[in-house]
Write an enzyme that holds these catalytic residues in place. Structure first.
Site, mmCIF file in Angstrom:
data_model
loop_
_atom_site.group_PDB
_atom_site.id
_atom_site.type_symbol
_atom_site.label_atom_id
_atom_site.label_comp_id
_atom_site.label_asym_id
_atom_site.label_seq_id
_atom_site.Cartn_x
_atom_site.Cartn_y
_atom_site.Cartn_z
ATOM 1 N N SER A 37 -7.181 22.513 -26.500
ATOM 2 C CA SER A 37 -8.246 22.087 -27.430
ATOM 3 C C SER A 37 -9.353 23.139 -27.508
ATOM 4 C CB SER A 37 -8.809 20.720 -27.036
ATOM 5 O OG SER A 37 -9.082 20.607 -25.656
ATOM 6 N N ALA A 58 -2.369 27.795 -18.589
ATOM 7 C CA ALA A 58 -2.165 28.187 -17.185
ATOM 8 C C ALA A 58 -3.416 28.031 -16.329
ATOM 9 C CB ALA A 58 -1.623 29.610 -17.063
ATOM 10 N N SER A 59 -4.435 27.377 -16.851
ATOM 11 C CA SER A 59 -5.639 27.147 -16.045
ATOM 12 C C SER A 59 -5.432 26.031 -15.030
ATOM 13 C CB SER A 59 -6.842 26.827 -16.940
ATOM 14 O OG SER A 59 -6.611 25.631 -17.679
#
Length: 198
Positions: free
Chosen positions: A106, A35-36
Site C-alpha cells: 500500500s 520483504a520488510s
C-alpha cells in the site's frame, strides 16, 4: 450506483459481536516495502492473538491477488483499486467483531487514508514496518528486487515506483533491527495497553 439498491440493516450489531468475542474489532494495517516482514509479523501476531482467544484473520497481499484481486495489475490505478477493495473487505471484518490484519505494501498515503475513513475512530491502526530498501533488497526472498533491477518487473515499489512512508502511523516496528517475534510482542504490548485484545 443503481437507485434500486437499498441498505439492509443487520440483525446483529457490531457492538453485540464485540461483546460476545470479548474484544475490540479493528484493522491492523501493515504497510512497508516488499520483504520488510509485513506478512511474517502479521501472521506471528495473529497466531499469538488467536491463542489468547481473539478472533483474527490475516489478509495478505499476494494471497488476495490469487482470488479477489486476480484481475488487477500493478499500475497506479490497479494498486489503488487493490487497496480500495481490501479496505471494504476489512471493514466487513470489523463489523463482524473480528481483528483483521492486512499485509499490503500500500505505497500511497492517500489510499491508506481512504481506508481509514471507511471505519470509525479507533478502528484503523496503521503499522509501519520500517526497513530500508537496502535491507529489503539484501533479503529478497522472492527474487523480486533482482528482477526489478533487471527491468523484468515494471513499477516495482522502492525501485521503479514510489513508496510513501506513513506520515503519522499509530505504530512503527523496526523489522531491520528487531526479529519478527520481537515486533509481534511490541504490538501485543501496545494493543493490551489500549484494552483492544484479550
Amino acid at each position: 450506483m443503481s437507485s434500486n439498491i437499498v441498505w439492509h440493516d443487520a440483525s446483529i450489531s457490531k457492538t453485540e459481536r464485540r461483546d460476545k468475542n470479548n474484544h475490540h474489532s479493528f484493522i491492523l494495517w501493515f504497510t512497508g516495502l516488499s520483504a520488510s516482514g509485513k506478512s511474517s509479523i502479521a501472521n506471528a501476531l495473529a497466531q499469538e492473538l488467536f491463542e489468547r482467544g481473539n478472533q483474527t484473520f490475516v489478509l495478505d497481499g499476494d494471497n488476495i491477488r490469487h482470488g479477489l484481486n486476480k484481475d488487477l495489475g500493478f499500475d497506479e490505478n490497479s494498486r489503488k483499486e487493490n487497496i480500495r477493495r481490501i479496505g471494504e473487505v476489512s471493514k466487513l471484518f470489523v463489523e463482524s467483531g473480528q481483528i483483521v490484519l492486512t499485509a499490503f505494501i500500500s505505497p500511497y498515503q492517500e489510499d491508506r487514508d481512504t481506508v481509514r475513513a471507511l471505519v470509525a475512530e479507533g478502528e484503523f491502526i496503521e503499522v509501519y514496518v520500517k526497513c530500508s530498501v537496502e535491507e529489503c533488497e539484501r533479503r529478497d526472498p522472492k527474487g523480486l528486487y533482482k528482477k526489478a533491477r533487471n527491468e523484468e518487473i515494471k513499477n516495482f515499489t522502492g525501485i521503479s515506483a514510489p513508496y510513501e512512508a506513513p506520515e503519522n502511523p499509530e505504530i512503527v516496528v523496526d523489522s531491520e533491527n528487531f526479529s519478527i517475534e520481537e515486533c509481534a510482542q511490541q504490538l501485543i504490548q501496545i494493543l493490551s495497553s489500549k484494552n483492544y485484545i484479550k
